[in-house]
Design an enzyme around this catalytic site. Structure first.
Site, PDB file in Angstrom:
ATOM      1  N   LYS A  19     -11.007  -5.042   9.172  1.00 31.90           N
ATOM      2  CA  LYS A  19     -11.053  -5.843   7.947  1.00 31.90           C
ATOM      3  C   LYS A  19     -12.331  -6.657   7.888  1.00 31.90           C
ATOM      4  CE  LYS A  19      -7.375  -8.343   9.012  1.00 31.90           C
ATOM      5  NZ  LYS A  19      -6.409  -9.407   8.779  1.00 31.90           N
ATOM      6  N   CYS A  76       0.792  -1.226   0.000  1.00 29.46           N
ATOM      7  CA  CYS A  76       0.000   0.000   0.000  1.00 29.46           C
ATOM      8  C   CYS A  76       0.832   1.288   0.000  1.00 29.46           C
ATOM      9  CB  CYS A  76      -1.046   0.003   1.111  1.00 29.46           C
ATOM     10  SG  CYS A  76      -0.583  -0.896   2.575  1.00 29.46           S
ATOM     11  N   ASP A  98      -2.956  -8.361  -4.633  1.00 29.41           N
ATOM     12  CA  ASP A  98      -3.319  -7.156  -3.906  1.00 29.41           C
ATOM     13  C   ASP A  98      -4.048  -6.154  -4.790  1.00 29.41           C
ATOM     14  OD1 ASP A  98      -3.350  -5.778  -1.578  1.00 29.41           O
ATOM     15  OD2 ASP A  98      -1.203  -5.313  -1.531  1.00 29.41           O
ATOM     16  N   ARG A 158       8.474 -10.932   4.778  1.00 27.72           N
ATOM     17  CA  ARG A 158       8.303 -10.757   6.221  1.00 27.72           C
ATOM     18  C   ARG A 158       9.216 -11.710   6.970  1.00 27.72           C
ATOM     19  NH1 ARG A 158       1.699  -9.946   6.349  1.00 27.72           N
ATOM     20  NH2 ARG A 158       1.740  -8.230   4.864  1.00 27.72           N
ATOM     21  N   HIS A 211      -5.667  -1.875  -4.406  1.00 23.57           N
ATOM     22  CA  HIS A 211      -5.938  -0.702  -3.579  1.00 23.57           C
ATOM     23  C   HIS A 211      -6.833   0.263  -4.327  1.00 23.57           C
ATOM     24  CE1 HIS A 211      -2.175  -2.209  -1.680  1.00 23.57           C
ATOM     25  NE2 HIS A 211      -2.910  -1.987  -0.622  1.00 23.57           N
ATOM     26  N   HIS A 231      -8.192  -1.786   0.801  1.00 25.21           N
ATOM     27  CA  HIS A 231      -7.228  -2.832   0.453  1.00 25.21           C
ATOM     28  C   HIS A 231      -8.003  -4.132   0.239  1.00 25.21           C
ATOM     29  CE1 HIS A 231      -3.987  -0.539   2.803  1.00 25.21           C
ATOM     30  NE2 HIS A 231      -5.122  -0.004   3.227  1.00 25.21           N
TER      31      HIS A 231
END
Length: 589
Positions: free
Chosen positions: A415, A283, A332, A312, A334, A461
């Site tokens: 979310k 993002c 993903d 990560r 946005h 998102h």
RNA sequence: GCCGUGUUAGCUCAGUUGGUAGAGCAGCCGCCUUGUAAGCGGCAGGUCGUCAGUUCAAGUCUGACACACGGCUCCA
């Protein structure tokens, strides 16, 4: 049914006491933690002190337990005062029990359960416990000790590590066996095993743990799933973008990840001395594409789409197969939009999620993931309240059944998490749609409204597959490797019987080359191989079946004569004319 | 990260009390031309996870490390 469940729970709970009694007899110097009943049985957390206990000791403990049960011991409740309980714990050096008792309110009556042999009144084991228990151990059904594991006292990694002994227990032998069988089935479907057998992905110690490498076959599966997930959004006007996988840490200081996201992987440029980071999310990068030009309310909503990897630094012990990795591919997207566009954007995404999961044959449930009181979040309380209310309103508007998961929110906002149920009845969080008022503010994003004033857009998102690696791990186990035709890496394999029908095999090959499937993704050119090896037909069939190829075509002289092919699928065998073959394949997709 | 288990040929696994490694499948080479889940024969393939240590001698015993697998509050 209720009563039955209660009885099983009593039985499981009593078994944990029996296990403790057996352990104390075998290892007199142990200290006991807690021993609850759980979903499939029971466990007891025990500090064995100096003694080492391993799997090899389980049969010994189990034998001792069976001996105690055979004696027909009883579970007898006894009430004591808090002081008496504390005195007992001190006297017996049961520090964990002492801790538990001391946390109970003053003046509370406390229950102890004694495991008593009624023949001579001997107390085999006395334990602090609120119950409830079977009266007599004769009521205990089918059980066995399962495994041994480590567990932190009270789940806190800063505290002592106890040894946890797990046992399985069910009302009947049949239920126990059914459970063991189900475990076997899950093992057979294990995506790590199938990933190797079906040649989908691999790992290399040189590359590192939690970093899967996808083979050509695995890559086809990934691409097909990704195409499906992106297709919904492409049709809704999302446009693809592309970003680098690193950025200066300033980007993440602005987004808040630098401060709140411990999994961030950082490194220093030898050239400039700049501190850089591998992107843990997309993002912030996407926000900078939005910020690259002045935006008018007329061009909102701005919709970006990108399937890309994020990195990560997961805790090593939690890595496993494809389900938990350090390089994660997100499908993903946005959206930057106005307040009154939020509902429309959510609506499209909810419909897409519903349709996608129906296509892969998984049921969906909805979790609204809200924040807790922790400090892992950015943005003010008012903003959170607004976002959480909006999410709940939309769940209601789109008539989704839902439950609320407190503490499951993202750093920047609440979310809508879709939980998919797989063929083994297990529930997984995959698709997610998130509402974000925080990130646009932190990055100072704005657009010019109709009145000429500046406004801050809202960010939405979304990932429909979630992480492709995780989705694949679940999809592989869900299908047991028998992928639907549209996404199977090799959709059709032609097996020749011998080399005498080669001219006809070439005709079949030509027909297959022209096959294009359009459902559920467009322009899906048929993927097929021809096995012309001089192995026996039986061996070729065995090989194709082991690879779980959905459609196997056997082509020999008899087929050439009849101008047909012998089709073999999981459902059985049939003959299909060469002229109908293309239509037959299209109909099966 | 911590507790437990494991790591032997590309894969699946044997390897008794320490005496410098075996099978099946896959691979390669022949023969067989094969009709619905393994045709026959041969060949090749291993620093026994890595590094130290004990020993005349280590796949086997000890230690460290790497990797994999199972677990790490269903709250007396």
């Amino acid at each position: 049914m209720e009563a039955e469940n209660l009885q099983v729970e009593k039985m499981r709970h009593s078994l944990s006491h029996v296990m403790a009694a057996a352990v104390r007899e075998l290892y007199p110097t142990t200290t006991f933690g807690i021993g609850p009943a759980i979903e499939n049985g029971f466990y007891y957390d025990i500090d064995f002190g100096e003694s080492k206990v391993s799997d090899a000791d389980l049969p010994k403990i189990e034998k001792k337990m069976r001996g105690i049960i055979a004696r027909g011991c009883e579970m007898r409740a006894r009430e004591v005062s808090r002081d008496e309980a504390l005195a007992w714990a001190k006297e017996n050096k049961q520090v964990y029990k002492e801790e538990l008792i001391s946390e109970l309110p003053e003046g509370e009556t406390i229950t102890f359960y004694d495991l008593v042999d009624p023949k001579n009144g001997e107390v085999l084991f006395a334990d602090l416990c609120k119950g409830s228990h079977v009266e007599n151990l004769k009521e205990i059904g089918a059980w066995k000790l399962d495994r041994i594991a480590g567990a932190y006292w009270r789940g806190d990694e800063k505290r002592e590590m106890l040894t946890r002994l797990y046992g399985l227990a069910f009302a009947t032998q049949e239920e126990l066996e059914a459970y063991l069988e189900q475990q076997e089935e899950a093992k057979k479907r294990d995506h790590r095993k199938l990933g190797k057998e079906l040649d989908l992905f691999c790992f290399s110690d040189l590359v590192g743990s939690g970093l899967p490498l996808f083979t050509p076959r695995g890559t086809i599966l990934r691409d097909m799933l990704n195409e499906l997930a992106q297709g919904y959004r492409v049709r809704c006007g999302y446009r693809k973008v592309c970003i680098p996988h690193i950025a200066t840490v300033d980007l993440y200081k602005t987004s808040g990840h630098y401060q709140k996201f411990p999994e961030l992987l950082k490194f220093i440029s030898q050239e400039s001395g700049d501190e850089l980071a591998l992107k843990p999310v997309n993002c912030p990068h996407h926000s900078q594409i939005f910020a690259s030009a002045p935006r008018s309310y007329k061009e909102l909503p701005v919709k970006y789409l990108e399937t890309t990897m994020v990195y990560r630094d997961e805790r090593k012990g939690e890595l496993g197969g494809l389900s938990r990795v350090r390089a994660i591919t997100q499908d993903d997207s946005h959206v930057f939009c106005t307040e009154d566009q939020v509902e429309g954007v959510f609506g499209e995404l909810i419909e897409s999620a519903k349709d996608l999961y129906a296509k892969v044959g998984m049921k969906l449930t909805l979790r609204l993931s809200f924040r807790d009181d922790g400090d892992g979040y950015i943005g003010d309380a008012e903003m959170w309240e607004k976002a959480q209310t909006a999410i709940e309103r939309m769940a209601k508007k789109f008539e989704m059944e839902y439950f609320v998961g407190v503490g499951e929110a993202a750093m920047y906002g609440p979310k809508m998490d879709f939980m998919a149920v797989d063929a083994l009845g297990r529930e997984w969080q995959l698709a997610t749609v998130q509402l974000d008022y925080a990130m646009p503010t932190r990055f100072g994003l704005e657009y010019t409204d109709a009145d000429g004033g500046k406004k801050t857009p809202i960010m939405i998102h979304c990932a429909l597959l979630g992480a492709i690696e995780r989705f694949m791990s679940i999809f592989i186990e869900h299908t047991a490797g028998w992928f639907p035709l549209w996404c199977a890496p090799e959709q059709v394999r032609v097996l020749t019987v011998n080399d005498k029908a080669e001219a006809y095999v070439k005709e079949v090959e030509k027909a297959l080359r022209g096959v294009v499937l359009d459902e559920p993704i467009k322009n899906n050119q048929l993927r097929f191989e021809i096995d012309r090896t001089d192995d026996s037909l039986g061996k070729k069939i065995k090989r194709a079946t082991a690879m779980k190829i959905p459609v196997v075509l056997i082509v020999g002289e008899k087929d050439a004569e009849a101008r047909e092919v012998s089709v073999r699928t999981r459902d059985g065998e049939e003959k299909v004319g060469l002229d109908e073959l293309v239509g037959w394949l299209v109909a099966r997709s």
